[in-house]
Design a protein around this motif. Structure first.
Motif, mmCIF file in Angstrom:
data_model
loop_
_atom_site.group_PDB
_atom_site.id
_atom_site.type_symbol
_atom_site.label_atom_id
_atom_site.label_comp_id
_atom_site.label_asym_id
_atom_site.label_seq_id
_atom_site.Cartn_x
_atom_site.Cartn_y
_atom_site.Cartn_z
ATOM 1 N N VAL A 46 0.844 -1.191 0.000
ATOM 2 C CA VAL A 46 0.000 0.000 0.000
ATOM 3 C C VAL A 46 0.881 1.245 0.000
ATOM 4 O O VAL A 46 2.025 1.216 0.465
ATOM 5 C CB VAL A 46 -0.935 0.032 1.240
ATOM 6 N N ALA A 85 -3.460 -7.956 -7.391
ATOM 7 C CA ALA A 85 -3.185 -6.711 -6.677
ATOM 8 C C ALA A 85 -4.353 -5.739 -6.836
ATOM 9 O O ALA A 85 -4.847 -5.169 -5.851
ATOM 10 C CB ALA A 85 -1.887 -6.083 -7.194
ATOM 11 N N LEU A 90 -4.249 -3.335 -3.835
ATOM 12 C CA LEU A 90 -2.819 -3.241 -3.526
ATOM 13 C C LEU A 90 -2.053 -2.708 -4.738
ATOM 14 O O LEU A 90 -2.534 -2.793 -5.867
ATOM 15 C CB LEU A 90 -2.265 -4.622 -3.150
#
Ligand SMILES: [Zn+2]
Length: 160
Positions: A46, A85, A90
């Motif tokens: 992050v 992701a 993410l």
């Protein structure tokens, strides 16, 4: 000038990248399991409001070279990792690979294959080394992130 700069000729960044214990343990255990073959994956994480990156997840990838000195990725796996992701909110902080028997620094080949000057290339060394690197006790594995512009290397410490 630090020993790292003297020995390896890299620039030191003031920025650091954080990694959760869980993600670090995952990368380390995968690399140890694959050794002496080089292991690889994507470090997902992050970006905080302050712009600081934190790695929170290891997405394992296959080294399709199955080599002790090289790695190549499977484009299908890379695509799946990026999809994973996105689905989990993410970002891909960087690709990582292991150096089972050499220090945590880009090899000449790593530099040659580093096409994206804004990407982070993470290298985990399983070879205990005395490198003058702060944050890492002597004899422990070393994980560093690098930015590679042409042949110019900048190191970002990765801190659990
Ligand atoms: Zn390498």
């Amino acid at each position: 000038m630090t020993i790292g700069e003297q020995t390896y000729g890299w620039q030191e960044s003031n920025e650091v990248i954080h990694i959760t214990q869980e993600a670090y343990d995952s990368i380390l255990s995968q690399a140890r399991k694959d050794a002496p073959v080089e292991s690889c994956g994507y470090a997902l994480g992050v970006k905080g409001e302050d712009g600081k990156l934190k790695i929170t997840y290891n997405y394992p990838l296959t080294n399709i070279d199955h080599s002790e000195e090289h790695f190549s990725l499977d484009p299908k796996e890379q695509f799946a990792a990026i999809k994973y992701a996105r689905a989990h909110g993410l970002v891909v902080v960087g690709g990582w690979h292991s150096h089972p028997a050499s220090p945590s620094r880009p090899s000449e080949e790593d530099k040659r294959l580093a096409f994206d000057p804004n990407a982070f290339y993470l290298i985990l060394s399983l070879a205990p080394e005395v490198s003058g690197q702060p944050y890492v006790p002597e004899g422990e594995p070393v994980l560093n992130a690098f930015r590679i512009k042409e042949k110019e290397v900048t190191r970002f410490p990765v801190i659990v």
